[in-house]
Write a protein that holds these residues in place. Structure first.
Motif, PDB file in Angstrom:
ATOM      1  N   GLU A  10      16.025   1.587  -1.365  1.00  0.00           N
ATOM      2  CA  GLU A  10      14.982   2.152  -0.495  1.00  0.00           C
ATOM      3  C   GLU A  10      13.705   2.400  -1.304  1.00  0.00           C
ATOM      4  O   GLU A  10      12.594   2.082  -0.862  1.00  0.00           O
ATOM      5  CB  GLU A  10      15.476   3.455   0.140  1.00  0.00           C
ATOM      6  CG  GLU A  10      14.486   4.070   1.102  1.00  0.00           C
ATOM      7  CD  GLU A  10      14.999   5.385   1.695  1.00  0.00           C
ATOM      8  OE1 GLU A  10      14.151   6.157   2.174  1.00  0.00           O
ATOM      9  OE2 GLU A  10      16.225   5.630   1.667  1.00  0.00           O
ATOM     10  N   GLY A  11      13.844   2.932  -2.509  1.00  0.00           N
ATOM     11  CA  GLY A  11      12.697   3.209  -3.366  1.00  0.00           C
ATOM     12  C   GLY A  11      11.993   1.922  -3.814  1.00  0.00           C
ATOM     13  O   GLY A  11      10.764   1.860  -3.864  1.00  0.00           O
ATOM     14  N   VAL A  12      12.773   0.880  -4.115  1.00  0.00           N
ATOM     15  CA  VAL A  12      12.190  -0.407  -4.506  1.00  0.00           C
ATOM     16  C   VAL A  12      11.392  -0.982  -3.351  1.00  0.00           C
ATOM     17  O   VAL A  12      10.263  -1.459  -3.531  1.00  0.00           O
ATOM     18  CB  VAL A  12      13.290  -1.387  -4.987  1.00  0.00           C
ATOM     19  CG1 VAL A  12      12.750  -2.802  -5.086  1.00  0.00           C
ATOM     20  CG2 VAL A  12      13.878  -0.935  -6.306  1.00  0.00           C
ATOM     21  N   ASN A  13      11.955  -0.962  -2.161  1.00  0.00           N
ATOM     22  CA  ASN A  13      11.258  -1.492  -0.985  1.00  0.00           C
ATOM     23  C   ASN A  13       9.991  -0.704  -0.655  1.00  0.00           C
ATOM     24  O   ASN A  13       9.027  -1.268  -0.133  1.00  0.00           O
ATOM     25  CB  ASN A  13      12.199  -1.513   0.223  1.00  0.00           C
ATOM     26  CG  ASN A  13      13.192  -2.652   0.159  1.00  0.00           C
ATOM     27  OD1 ASN A  13      12.943  -3.677  -0.488  1.00  0.00           O
ATOM     28  ND2 ASN A  13      14.352  -2.478   0.798  1.00  0.00           N
ATOM     29  N   LYS A  14       9.975   0.591  -0.983  1.00  0.00           N
ATOM     30  CA  LYS A  14       8.807   1.423  -0.707  1.00  0.00           C
ATOM     31  C   LYS A  14       7.838   1.475  -1.891  1.00  0.00           C
ATOM     32  O   LYS A  14       6.847   2.181  -1.841  1.00  0.00           O
ATOM     33  CB  LYS A  14       9.244   2.850  -0.357  1.00  0.00           C
ATOM     34  CG  LYS A  14       9.923   2.964   0.980  1.00  0.00           C
ATOM     35  CD  LYS A  14      10.276   4.401   1.264  1.00  0.00           C
ATOM     36  CE  LYS A  14      10.915   4.533   2.629  1.00  0.00           C
ATOM     37  NZ  LYS A  14      11.285   5.932   2.928  1.00  0.00           N
ATOM     38  N   LYS A  15       8.183   0.755  -2.960  1.00  0.00           N
ATOM     39  CA  LYS A  15       7.356   0.724  -4.177  1.00  0.00           C
ATOM     40  C   LYS A  15       7.250   2.105  -4.812  1.00  0.00           C
ATOM     41  O   LYS A  15       6.225   2.477  -5.371  1.00  0.00           O
ATOM     42  CB  LYS A  15       5.944   0.169  -3.904  1.00  0.00           C
ATOM     43  CG  LYS A  15       5.918  -1.174  -3.215  1.00  0.00           C
ATOM     44  CD  LYS A  15       6.482  -2.254  -4.097  1.00  0.00           C
ATOM     45  CE  LYS A  15       6.285  -3.609  -3.408  1.00  0.00           C
ATOM     46  NZ  LYS A  15       7.318  -4.555  -3.656  1.00  0.00           N
ATOM     47  N   ASP A  16       8.345   2.853  -4.747  1.00  0.00           N
ATOM     48  CA  ASP A  16       8.413   4.164  -5.375  1.00  0.00           C
ATOM     49  C   ASP A  16       8.527   3.969  -6.885  1.00  0.00           C
ATOM     50  O   ASP A  16       9.409   3.242  -7.363  1.00  0.00           O
ATOM     51  CB  ASP A  16       9.631   4.938  -4.845  1.00  0.00           C
ATOM     52  CG  ASP A  16       9.810   6.253  -5.547  1.00  0.00           C
ATOM     53  OD1 ASP A  16       8.946   7.134  -5.378  1.00  0.00           O
ATOM     54  OD2 ASP A  16      10.815   6.378  -6.288  1.00  0.00           O
ATOM     55  N   MET A  17       7.653   4.615  -7.644  1.00  0.00           N
ATOM     56  CA  MET A  17       7.588   4.415  -9.089  1.00  0.00           C
ATOM     57  C   MET A  17       8.899   4.797  -9.771  1.00  0.00           C
ATOM     58  O   MET A  17       9.364   4.093 -10.673  1.00  0.00           O
ATOM     59  CB  MET A  17       6.427   5.236  -9.665  1.00  0.00           C
ATOM     60  CG  MET A  17       6.204   4.981 -11.139  1.00  0.00           C
ATOM     61  SD  MET A  17       5.872   3.253 -11.555  1.00  0.00           S
ATOM     62  CE  MET A  17       4.187   3.128 -11.043  1.00  0.00           C
TER      63      MET A  17
END
Length: 185
Positions: A10-17
């Motif tokens: 989910e973080g990768v898809n949202k470009k979460d650092m």
């Protein structure tokens, strides 16, 4: 340390650092090893993995699950490694061709022809600088006409042809005196 793959994805898809840092920490070393096995060049392997991870970060691609993301990363690294190998082979082929072409030497005959042609080019340039009558006589002389033939063709005396030709030759010798090409003949 246990990784929560769902929150990582989910973080990768949202470009979460933070998710990207975790992805980098979890995949970078193994992807480098994978690419290094293909290339046998550790530095280039690291560059390729870095480029793939940056490209994924910059893309708008969304991954459905970790298997898709993992597969994408490996396939991208594999493809980029093959592209790199192909480009290296092409570059080596071009370099070898350039080296071979550079090693081909002029034969003495080709060199002599080249020098003669350049000397003739210079000679014609200087002939064009002569006054009209003298220029005509020299051009006909270079074409191989004899003194009497030139005199008859131009309707002048043989004495005029000889005088103009001698003056022109003196002028041309003076102009060509500094030419390096004369020393090469």
């Amino acid at each position: 340390m246990s990784i929560d793959f769902d929150s990582l994805l989910e973080g990768v898809n949202k470009k979460d650092m933070r998710a990207w840092e975790d992805l980098y920490a979890g995949y970078y070393a193994v992807l480098c090893s994978y690419v290094n096995n293909i290339l046998r060049d550790r530095d280039q392997a690291q560059d390729i993995v870095q480029d793939v991870l940056v490209a994924v970060w910059k893309s708008s691609k969304q991954f459905g699950d970790m298997k898709e993301l993992t597969s994408y990363l490996y396939r991208s690294c594999y493809n980029n490694a093959l592209i790199y190998k192909r480009n290296v082979q092409i570059r080596k082929g071009i370099e070898q061709k350039i080296i071979l072409e550079a090693e081909v030497e002029f034969s003495d005959e080709i060199f002599a022809i080249t020098v003669r042609d350049e000397l003739l080019r210079q000679l014609y340039c200087y002939i064009k600088e002569l006054p009209d009558g003298a220029r005509e006589i020299m051009e006909l002389s270079v074409l191989g006409l004899s003194g009497p033939e030139i005199a008859e063709k131009l309707g002048i005396t043989i004495h005029t042809v000889k005088t103009q030709k001698n003056r022109s030759l003196k002028y041309l010798r003076e102009r060509l005196k500094g030419s390096v090409l004369l020393f090469l003949i």
